[in-house]
Write a protein that holds these residues in place. Structure first.
Motif, PDB file in Angstrom:
ATOM      1  N   GLY A   1       0.816  -1.208   0.000  1.00 43.90           N
ATOM      2  CA  GLY A   1       0.000   0.000   0.000  1.00 43.90           C
ATOM      3  C   GLY A   1       0.849   1.257   0.000  1.00 43.90           C
ATOM      4  N   GLN A   2       1.923   1.264   0.796  1.00 47.19           N
ATOM      5  CA  GLN A   2       2.797   2.434   0.849  1.00 47.19           C
ATOM      6  C   GLN A   2       3.491   2.692  -0.486  1.00 47.19           C
ATOM      7  OE1 GLN A   2       5.176   1.222   4.173  1.00 47.19           O
ATOM      8  NE2 GLN A   2       3.790   2.089   5.690  1.00 47.19           N
ATOM      9  N   PHE A   3       3.927   1.625  -1.141  1.00 45.37           N
ATOM     10  CA  PHE A   3       4.556   1.792  -2.455  1.00 45.37           C
ATOM     11  C   PHE A   3       3.542   2.289  -3.492  1.00 45.37           C
ATOM     12  CE2 PHE A   3       8.190  -0.632  -0.868  1.00 45.37           C
ATOM     13  CZ  PHE A   3       9.241   0.018  -1.512  1.00 45.37           C
ATOM     14  N   MET A   4       2.307   1.828  -3.387  1.00 41.57           N
ATOM     15  CA  MET A   4       1.259   2.331  -4.277  1.00 41.57           C
ATOM     16  C   MET A   4       1.036   3.822  -4.041  1.00 41.57           C
ATOM     17  SD  MET A   4       0.123   0.093  -6.398  1.00 41.57           S
ATOM     18  CE  MET A   4      -1.424   0.852  -6.896  1.00 41.57           C
ATOM     19  N   GLY A   5       1.050   4.247  -2.770  1.00 38.96           N
ATOM     20  CA  GLY A   5       0.908   5.667  -2.453  1.00 38.96           C
ATOM     21  C   GLY A   5       2.048   6.487  -3.015  1.00 38.96           C
ATOM     22  N   MET A   6       3.279   5.961  -2.919  1.00 38.91           N
ATOM     23  CA  MET A   6       4.437   6.672  -3.457  1.00 38.91           C
ATOM     24  C   MET A   6       4.348   6.795  -4.978  1.00 38.91           C
ATOM     25  SD  MET A   6       8.534   5.851  -3.111  1.00 38.91           S
ATOM     26  CE  MET A   6       8.484   4.415  -4.193  1.00 38.91           C
ATOM     27  N   LEU A   7       3.999   5.709  -5.652  1.00 35.63           N
ATOM     28  CA  LEU A   7       3.885   5.748  -7.111  1.00 35.63           C
ATOM     29  C   LEU A   7       2.785   6.713  -7.552  1.00 35.63           C
ATOM     30  CD1 LEU A   7       4.296   1.955  -7.967  1.00 35.63           C
ATOM     31  CD2 LEU A   7       5.956   3.789  -8.357  1.00 35.63           C
ATOM     32  N   ALA A   8       1.662   6.715  -6.807  1.00 36.37           N
ATOM     33  CA  ALA A   8       0.588   7.665  -7.114  1.00 36.37           C
ATOM     34  C   ALA A   8       1.079   9.091  -6.927  1.00 36.37           C
ATOM     35  CB  ALA A   8      -0.624   7.400  -6.220  1.00 36.37           C
ATOM     36  N   GLY A   9       1.884   9.323  -5.881  1.00 37.82           N
ATOM     37  CA  GLY A   9       2.429  10.652  -5.638  1.00 37.82           C
ATOM     38  C   GLY A   9       3.343  11.125  -6.757  1.00 37.82           C
ATOM     39  N   ILE A  10       4.183  10.227  -7.249  1.00 38.85           N
ATOM     40  CA  ILE A  10       5.083  10.578  -8.359  1.00 38.85           C
ATOM     41  C   ILE A  10       4.275  10.950  -9.599  1.00 38.85           C
ATOM     42  CG2 ILE A  10       6.833   9.687  -9.952  1.00 38.85           C
ATOM     43  CD1 ILE A  10       7.834   7.912  -7.630  1.00 38.85           C
ATOM     44  N   LEU A  11       3.282  10.126  -9.928  1.00 38.69           N
ATOM     45  CA  LEU A  11       2.469  10.378 -11.123  1.00 38.69           C
ATOM     46  C   LEU A  11       1.677  11.676 -11.008  1.00 38.69           C
ATOM     47  CD1 LEU A  11       1.139   6.759 -11.794  1.00 38.69           C
ATOM     48  CD2 LEU A  11       2.884   7.991 -13.101  1.00 38.69           C
ATOM     49  N   ILE A  12       1.077  11.915  -9.845  1.00 42.29           N
ATOM     50  CA  ILE A  12       0.272  13.121  -9.645  1.00 42.29           C
ATOM     51  C   ILE A  12       1.131  14.370  -9.734  1.00 42.29           C
ATOM     52  CG2 ILE A  12      -0.958  14.426  -7.844  1.00 42.29           C
ATOM     53  CD1 ILE A  12      -2.300  11.742  -7.094  1.00 42.29           C
ATOM     54  N   ASN A  13       2.332  14.325  -9.136  1.00 35.54           N
ATOM     55  CA  ASN A  13       3.216  15.500  -9.194  1.00 35.54           C
ATOM     56  C   ASN A  13       3.734  15.748 -10.601  1.00 35.54           C
ATOM     57  OD1 ASN A  13       3.930  16.847  -6.427  1.00 35.54           O
ATOM     58  ND2 ASN A  13       3.741  14.662  -5.967  1.00 35.54           N
ATOM     59  N   ARG A  14       4.047  14.689 -11.314  1.00 34.29           N
ATOM     60  CA  ARG A  14       4.510  14.856 -12.693  1.00 34.29           C
ATOM     61  C   ARG A  14       3.407  15.424 -13.593  1.00 34.29           C
ATOM     62  NH1 ARG A  14       9.977  15.063 -13.184  1.00 34.29           N
ATOM     63  NH2 ARG A  14      10.988  13.138 -12.527  1.00 34.29           N
ATOM     64  N   ARG A  15       2.168  15.028 -13.325  1.00 35.74           N
ATOM     65  CA  ARG A  15       1.070  15.396 -14.218  1.00 35.74           C
ATOM     66  C   ARG A  15       0.397  16.714 -13.826  1.00 35.74           C
ATOM     67  NH1 ARG A  15      -1.983  17.152 -17.039  1.00 35.74           N
ATOM     68  NH2 ARG A  15      -3.592  16.208 -18.358  1.00 35.74           N
ATOM     69  N   TRP A  16       0.125  16.909 -12.515  1.00 38.28           N
ATOM     70  CA  TRP A  16      -0.706  18.034 -12.093  1.00 38.28           C
ATOM     71  C   TRP A  16      -0.010  19.027 -11.164  1.00 38.28           C
ATOM     72  CZ3 TRP A  16      -3.482  13.143 -11.904  1.00 38.28           C
ATOM     73  CH2 TRP A  16      -4.406  13.016 -12.952  1.00 38.28           C
ATOM     74  N   ASN A  17       1.238  18.829 -10.878  1.00 38.08           N
ATOM     75  CA  ASN A  17       1.928  19.753  -9.965  1.00 38.08           C
ATOM     76  C   ASN A  17       3.278  20.150 -10.541  1.00 38.08           C
ATOM     77  OD1 ASN A  17       2.182  21.263  -7.593  1.00 38.08           O
ATOM     78  ND2 ASN A  17       3.298  19.633  -6.560  1.00 38.08           N
ATOM     79  N   ARG A  18       3.257  20.747 -11.707  1.00 40.16           N
ATOM     80  CA  ARG A  18       4.496  21.043 -12.422  1.00 40.16           C
ATOM     81  C   ARG A  18       5.209  22.286 -11.883  1.00 40.16           C
ATOM     82  NH1 ARG A  18       2.873  19.530 -18.705  1.00 40.16           N
ATOM     83  NH2 ARG A  18       2.333  17.336 -18.263  1.00 40.16           N
ATOM     84  N   GLU A  19       4.585  22.959 -10.898  1.00 38.60           N
ATOM     85  CA  GLU A  19       5.293  24.085 -10.259  1.00 38.60           C
ATOM     86  C   GLU A  19       6.528  23.593  -9.503  1.00 38.60           C
ATOM     87  OE1 GLU A  19       0.969  25.298 -10.475  1.00 38.60           O
ATOM     88  OE2 GLU A  19       2.064  23.532  -9.811  1.00 38.60           O
ATOM     89  N   ILE A  20       6.484  22.319  -9.071  1.00 36.50           N
ATOM     90  CA  ILE A  20       7.608  21.747  -8.328  1.00 36.50           C
ATOM     91  C   ILE A  20       8.265  20.676  -9.195  1.00 36.50           C
ATOM     92  CG2 ILE A  20       8.295  20.411  -6.302  1.00 36.50           C
ATOM     93  CD1 ILE A  20       6.087  21.750  -4.754  1.00 36.50           C
ATOM     94  N   THR A  21       9.491  20.925  -9.588  1.00 38.86           N
ATOM     95  CA  THR A  21      10.252  19.959 -10.375  1.00 38.86           C
ATOM     96  C   THR A  21      11.213  19.232  -9.439  1.00 38.86           C
ATOM     97  OG1 THR A  21      11.946  21.596 -10.898  1.00 38.86           O
ATOM     98  CG2 THR A  21      10.111  21.384 -12.445  1.00 38.86           C
ATOM     99  N   PHE A  22      11.537  17.998  -9.766  1.00 37.30           N
ATOM    100  CA  PHE A  22      12.403  17.220  -8.888  1.00 37.30           C
ATOM    101  C   PHE A  22      13.152  16.170  -9.686  1.00 37.30           C
ATOM    102  CE2 PHE A  22       8.125  15.452  -8.901  1.00 37.30           C
ATOM    103  CZ  PHE A  22       8.334  14.117  -9.216  1.00 37.30           C
ATOM    104  N   SER A  23      14.238  15.683  -9.092  1.00 36.28           N
ATOM    105  CA  SER A  23      15.015  14.593  -9.671  1.00 36.28           C
ATOM    106  C   SER A  23      15.785  13.933  -8.540  1.00 36.28           C
ATOM    107  CB  SER A  23      15.988  15.122 -10.734  1.00 36.28           C
ATOM    108  OG  SER A  23      16.884  16.056 -10.162  1.00 36.28           O
ATOM    109  N   PHE A  24      16.194  12.694  -8.756  1.00 40.31           N
ATOM    110  CA  PHE A  24      16.994  12.007  -7.743  1.00 40.31           C
ATOM    111  C   PHE A  24      18.468  12.258  -8.010  1.00 40.31           C
ATOM    112  CE2 PHE A  24      19.508   8.342  -6.350  1.00 40.31           C
ATOM    113  CZ  PHE A  24      19.294   8.461  -4.977  1.00 40.31           C
ATOM    114  N   THR A  25      19.206  12.564  -6.948  1.00 38.20           N
ATOM    115  CA  THR A  25      20.637  12.804  -7.065  1.00 38.20           C
ATOM    116  C   THR A  25      21.350  12.317  -5.815  1.00 38.20           C
ATOM    117  OG1 THR A  25      22.345  14.497  -7.320  1.00 38.20           O
ATOM    118  CG2 THR A  25      20.334  15.157  -6.161  1.00 38.20           C
ATOM    119  N   LEU A  26      22.562  11.825  -5.992  1.00 39.17           N
ATOM    120  CA  LEU A  26      23.411  11.451  -4.861  1.00 39.17           C
ATOM    121  C   LEU A  26      24.286  12.614  -4.419  1.00 39.17           C
ATOM    122  CD1 LEU A  26      24.501   7.851  -5.981  1.00 39.17           C
ATOM    123  CD2 LEU A  26      22.806   8.472  -4.233  1.00 39.17           C
TER     124      LEU A  26
END
Length: 336
Positions: free
Chosen positions: A220-245
């Motif tokens: 369930g938690q992983f489903m929530g995270m994946l939904a969060g990624i998709l929603i932010n990419r699609r409907w919250n483009r004011e905040i851009t993000f990327s993974f970095t070390l």
């Protein structure tokens, strides 16, 4: 305006403008805005409390020792949540302030730093699990092998696969920080509905007991995270993000500076729960099981104040960055 990927050059100029966030957090009437941000958060916290309560209901049908094991797991789960909460609270304040200042580069760096901190938190939780989970249940179960076994099965899975939980905290806060709290309900619903469907399947149909409850939880938690990624990419483009070390270390420090106090409050709560469980177990394991259920029910009573509390953070932070002190004072007044 189209945004280039990080590293393509001229990063700041190519990011999207944040007019939508400004229209809501910087201009909308405060009492209306506070309700629009607070009520979705209240509902989400209510769903989350019921989500934990459902776990207890299903596990109680396995055995009383299984329910006791979940109650003994609760303080450790609070500690795990504390790391995600600290990151989320710090992220929420820092990124909303950067949006108020219209600093698009800072928004991107803060979002990426928060993702980096979520991964670091998951690694820390996993190492702690490997080192200490056996010792913890040997101590707390007072020699009851059945309780210890149920607890190890449940908590080891929840901790080793806590990346979904840490990630969900971050992506949920992206939509809250930009004033789109209603989108938060979709990520939480994805997690809670998945857990509700899978709990009886894994616990009873597959006969996995507390281990099944843990598997349903992390899926369930992983489903929530994946939904969060998709929603932010699609409907919250004011905040851009990327993974970095190699995150922006100033952004990391800013997040931690705001978030660590919230983490410490949760740590104290966890410590009190550990002491209470130790005292109650001297009477009976039933007392511990009942205390765990009562604690989850008490969580239902605080969703209102915590919803307003969390809804206030992006409003204050945004208007602080936008240098609008009158709106900050009005927001605090209406929140009180």
């Amino acid at each position: 305006m189209k945004r280039k990927e990080p590293g393509d050059g001229d990063h700041e100029k190519e990011m999207p403008l944040m007019n939508t966030a400004e229209n809501r957090l910087g201009t909308e009437k405060i009492n209306t805005l506070l309700l629009k941000t607070g009520i979705p958060l209240m509902l989400s916290l209510l769903i989350n409390s019921l989500y934990n309560f459902v776990d207890s209901v299903f596990v109680s049908r396995v055995a009383e020792d299984a329910l006791t094991a979940l109650s003994l797991s609760s303080p450790v789960q609070i500690l795990v949540s504390a790391l995600g909460l600290g990151n989320a609270v710090g992220l929420n304040a820092v990124i909303s302030k950067a949006m108020g200042e219209k600093d698009r580069d800072k928004v991107h760096k803060t979002a990426s730093a928060a993702i980096f901190l979520a991964v670091c938190a998951w690694i820390l939780i996993s190492v702690t699990c490997v080192i200490g989970i056996g010792w913890y249940f040997d101590w707390q179960s007072k020699g009851n092998e059945a309780i210890a076994a149920y607890g190890r099965d449940y908590l080891s899975i929840c901790m080793l696969f806590s990346l979904g939980q840490m990630g969900q905290w971050v992506f949920d806060r992206f939509v809250i920080a930009s004033g789109k709290s209603h989108l938060f309900l979709f990520t939480l619903s994805a997690a809670s509905i998945t857990n509700l469907i899978l709990d009886p399947i894994f616990i009873f149909s597959l006969g996995l007991g507390t281990k099944g409850a843990a598997i349903a939880t992390v899926i369930g938690q992983f489903m929530g995270m994946l939904a969060g990624i998709l929603i932010n990419r699609r409907w919250n483009r004011e905040i851009t993000f990327s993974f970095t070390l190699r995150p922006d270390w100033k952004s990391v420090r800013d997040i931690l500076k705001v978030g660590i106090p919230s983490t410490l409050v949760q740590v104290l709560t966890s410590f009190v729960s550990v002491i209470m469980n130790s005292i109650l177990l001297a009477f009976s394991s039933t007392a511990v099981a009942v205390f765990g259920v009562c604690s989850r029910m008490m969580g239902l009573c605080t969703v209102g104040v915590h919803g307003i509390d969390n809804g206030l953070i992006p409003i204050v932070a945004f208007n602080y960055g936008a240098k609008k002190p009158d709106r900050i004072r009005a927001a605090v007044k209406w929140a009180m």
